[in-house]
Enzyme design. Structure first.
Site, short mmCIF file in Angstrom:
data_model
loop_
_atom_site.label_atom_id
_atom_site.label_comp_id
_atom_site.label_asym_id
_atom_site.label_seq_id
_atom_site.Cartn_x
_atom_site.Cartn_y
_atom_site.Cartn_z
N ASP A 195 -6.27 -8.52 1.93
CA ASP A 195 -6.63 -7.18 2.39
C ASP A 195 -6.52 -7.14 3.90
O ASP A 195 -5.79 -7.95 4.49
CB ASP A 195 -8.06 -6.86 1.91
CG ASP A 195 -8.27 -5.38 1.60
OD1 ASP A 195 -8.06 -4.56 2.52
OD2 ASP A 195 -8.65 -5.04 0.47
N HIS A 242 -11.06 -1.47 5.58
CA HIS A 242 -10.76 -1.43 4.15
C HIS A 242 -11.22 -2.71 3.44
O HIS A 242 -11.88 -2.67 2.39
CB HIS A 242 -9.25 -1.23 3.98
CG HIS A 242 -8.79 -1.02 2.58
ND1 HIS A 242 -8.46 -2.07 1.73
CD2 HIS A 242 -8.55 0.12 1.88
CE1 HIS A 242 -8.05 -1.58 0.57
NE2 HIS A 242 -8.09 -0.25 0.64
N SER A 415 -8.42 1.50 -4.75
CA SER A 415 -8.85 0.35 -3.96
C SER A 415 -10.32 0.03 -4.21
O SER A 415 -10.73 -1.14 -4.15
CB SER A 415 -8.68 0.63 -2.46
OG SER A 415 -7.34 0.53 -2.07
#
Length: 495
Positions: A195, A242, A415
Site C-alpha cells: 500500500d 491510504h 479499498s
C-alpha cells in the site's frame, strides 16, 4: 445447503493453481497490444516500438520463457522449508535464464533492474539497439511496455456512530462476537499490506506492529520495505494516508477505537505505491519482500518471516492485465493468501480490474450499513474464463479507521472492504493454525460462511454472483467453521 456448488469452485481453483504453478505461462504468454513486425521483433509490444521511434529510447520489460515449477510447494508441510523452496526455485531459474542478458546489458552500460518473482528485467532506458539485441535472444519470450498500478482512492465518508464502542463494520461481519465468544483476536497470525505505507506509531497500530520491541524500541528490519526510498528515514511512513487506513481495518485498536478485525495479529508492510500511483518495480519488489522479508537494505532474505495474508487495496486499469499474475502464483505456492480489492469501477457488469480479476486472487466487493452493494463496487464476471467476481463482499462505505497523524476518518471504497477479509483470515488462522498456508481450504471457509445475497443483475446464482460474490463476509461463521475442523489454537507471540 449450498456447499456442493462451492466445493466445485474450490476444486476448480485447486486444479487451476496446479496448472498455473507448473507452467508459469500466464505472464510470459500475455498477448501483445497489437501485431508487430515479423521475426524477433514480433516479441515486442507495439507501444514499445512506438516509444523507441518517437523518443529514441524506452523503458521496457524483458520477460523470459523459462518459469520455475512450484507445483511441489504445497506438499511441503514445514512453513520455513516451503517458503525457501519457492524463493530458491524462483531465484535459480531467474539467475540461469537472465545471465547472458544481464551480461550484455552491463557490457553496453545500459541501466536495468532484475526481478526473480517474474523472471524479468526492467530496462530503464533502452535504445533500438538494446531492444533488438534483447528480442533476438531465444530465451526471451516478450518485450513488454512498462506497467503501473494505482491506489484505489477512497471517497470521503461520513462518521457513523459506533455500536457499543465497536464500529458498525466490525459488528456487521460479527468480528466482535469472535473476540467475545470465541476468545480469538488474531494472536499468532501475521497480516501484511502492499500500500502507501503506514504510520507505524499511530496509537491504533503501534501495539500490533511486528517491529515493536517494547519499551519504545523498534526494529524495522523484516517488517518494513520502501523499495523506492520515498520515506525520509528508514522507518515506515505514509505520505498518502491510504495504507494507514487499510491497516487499521485489519488490526487497529486503541481504547474505545475498536476499528480492526484482528487486533492481536501482527502486521508488516511494503510501500508498493509511491503516491496514488504504484510503479511496476515497487510492486514487484514488494511482492518479493512478502515472499522473503529482508533487512532495510534489501539483504538477508528470510522466507520464514513471510505473512499469512497480504492485503492489496490497489489495482490496474484493465481486468485482463496479467503482469502481476506470476507474483500471485508465487504467493499461493508459498501459502500466502492473496487478498485484493475489486476496485471502484462499478456499477456496470464486467468492471473488475486486475489483479483482483485473477482466478487465484481473492477479490472483495463493498456494501454499506444497510447491506446494499455500493454503486462504485466493481462487478464481474472476470475476463479470465468468466470467473465470478468479487469472491466475497465486505463493508466498504463510511468505514472509520486510522489516518496520519494519530487521527481517524471515514472513507468509502473497495479499498476499505478488502482488509476486512484479510483480518478475517488472520482470525481463522489464529483459531486453527493448521490452516496456515492451506489456501484452498481458507477460500472454502470464507466462501461457505458468506451470507447469500440475491443479486443477479450481472449473472450468477443466489449462492455466488457477480455483484456480491459468495455473499456478505461473516467472520464469526468463518472462525466457527475453522474451529470445527480441529487443530490446536495459536498462542500469542511474534513470528
Amino acid at each position: 445447503m449450498l456447499g456442493r456448488s462451492r466445493a466445485r469452485a474450490s476444486t476448480r481453483f485447486a486444479v487451476l493453481s496446479v496448472l498455473v504453478l507448473t507452467t508459469g505461462v500466464l505472464l510470459a504468454s500475455a498477448p501483445a497490444a497489437s501485431p508487430s513486425p515479423s521475426g524477433s521483433l514480433a516479441k515486442v509490444d507495439a507501444s514499445v516500438l512506438r516509444q523507441i521511434h518517437v523518443n529514441g529510447s524506452a523503458r521496457f520489460w524483458v520477460l523470459f520463457r523459462q518459469q520455475a515449477d512450484l507445483s511441489r510447494a504445497s506438499a511441503i508441510a514445514d512453513w520455513t522449508a516451503r517458503g525457501a523452496f519457492v524463493v530458491d526455485s524462483l531465484k535459480a531459474v531467474a539467475s540461469s535464464s537472465q545471465r547472458a542478458m544481464r551480461a550484455e546489458l552491463a557490457g553496453s552500460h545500459v541501466a536495468y533492474r532484475s526481478f526473480w518473482i517474474v523472471n524479468g528485467i526492467l530496462v530503464t532506458r533502452g535504445t533500438a539497439a538494446t531492444l533488438e539485441a534483447a528480442a533476438a535472444r531465444p530465451e526471451v519470450s516478450r518485450i513488454a511496455a512498462d506497467w503501473h498500478g494505482f491506489v484505489i482512492m477512497p471517497l470521503k465518508g461520513r462518521r457513523i456512530k459506533s455500536i457499543g464502542a465497536v464500529e458498525w463494520n466490525i459488528k456487521n461481519i460479527r468480528a466482535n462476537k469472535v473476540w467475545k465468544l470465541l476468545g480469538d483476536r488474531g494472536a499468532g497470525s501475521v497480516v501484511a499490506a502492499i500500500d502507501t505505507g503506514a504510520q507505524f506509531d499511530h496509537p491504533a497500530l503501534v501495539n500490533a506492529y511486528r517491529g515493536n520491541q517494547g519499551g519504545g524500541s523498534f526494529n524495522h528490519n523484516y517488517n518494513w520495505w520502501d523499495p523506492s526510498h520515498i520515506c525520509p528515514q528508514p522507518k515506515p511512513c505514509d505520505n498518502v494516508g491510504h495504507g494507514t487506513h487499510t491497516m487499521g481495518t485489519m488490526v487497529g485498536r486503541a481504547g474505545v477505537n475498536k476499528i480492526g478485525v484482528a487486533p492481536n495479529a501482527k502486521w508488516i508492510e511494503a510501500k508498493g505505491c509511491e503516491s496514488n500511483s504504484c510503479s511496476s518495480s515497487a510492486l514487484l519488489s514488494s511482492g518479493q519482500f512478502m515472499l522473503a522479508p529482508t533487512d532495510l537494505n534489501g539483504n538477508n532474505p528470510d522466507p520464514s518471516k513471510r505473512p499469512d495474508v497480504v492485503n492489496n487495496s490497489w489495482g490496474s486499469g484493465s481486468g485482463s492485465d496479467t503482469f502481476y499474475q506470476a507474483t500471485v502464483n508465487s504467493w499461493v505456492a508459498a501459502g500466502i493468501f492473496p487478498q485484493f480489492s475489486n476496485v471502484n469501477a462499478g456499477p456496470n457488469c464486467g468492471t473488475v480490474r486486475a489483479p483482483g480479476s485473477y482466478i487465484n486472487s481473492y477479490g472483495a466487493g463493498a456494501y454499506d450499513i444497510n447491506n446494499v452493494i455500493a454503486s462504485f463496487s466493481s462487478r464481474g464476471p472476470s475476463p479470465f474464463g468468466g470467473e465470478i467476481k468479487p469472491n466475497i463482499s465486505a463493508p466498504g462505505v463510511n468505514v472509520r479507521s486510522s489516518v496520519p497523524t494519530n487521527g481517524y476518518a471515514s472513507f468509502s471504497g473497495t479499498s476499505m472492504a478488502s482488509p476486512h477479509v484479510a483480518g478475517t483470515i488472520a482470525l481463522v488462522i489464529s483459531k486453527n493454525p493448521s490452516l496456515r498456508g492451506n489456501i484452498s481450504q481458507l477460500r472454502t471457509i470464507i466462501d461457505n460462511s458468506g451470507i447469500d445475497v440475491n443479486a443477479l443483475t450481472c449473472g450468477g446464482t443466489l449462492d455466488d454472483n457477480n455483484v456480491f460474490g459468495e455473499g456478505r463476509l461473516d467472520a464469526y461463521a468463518a472462525v466457527l467453521s475453522a474451529a470445527s475442523l480441529g487443530g490446536s489454537e495459536a498462542t500469542a507471540g511474534l513470528r
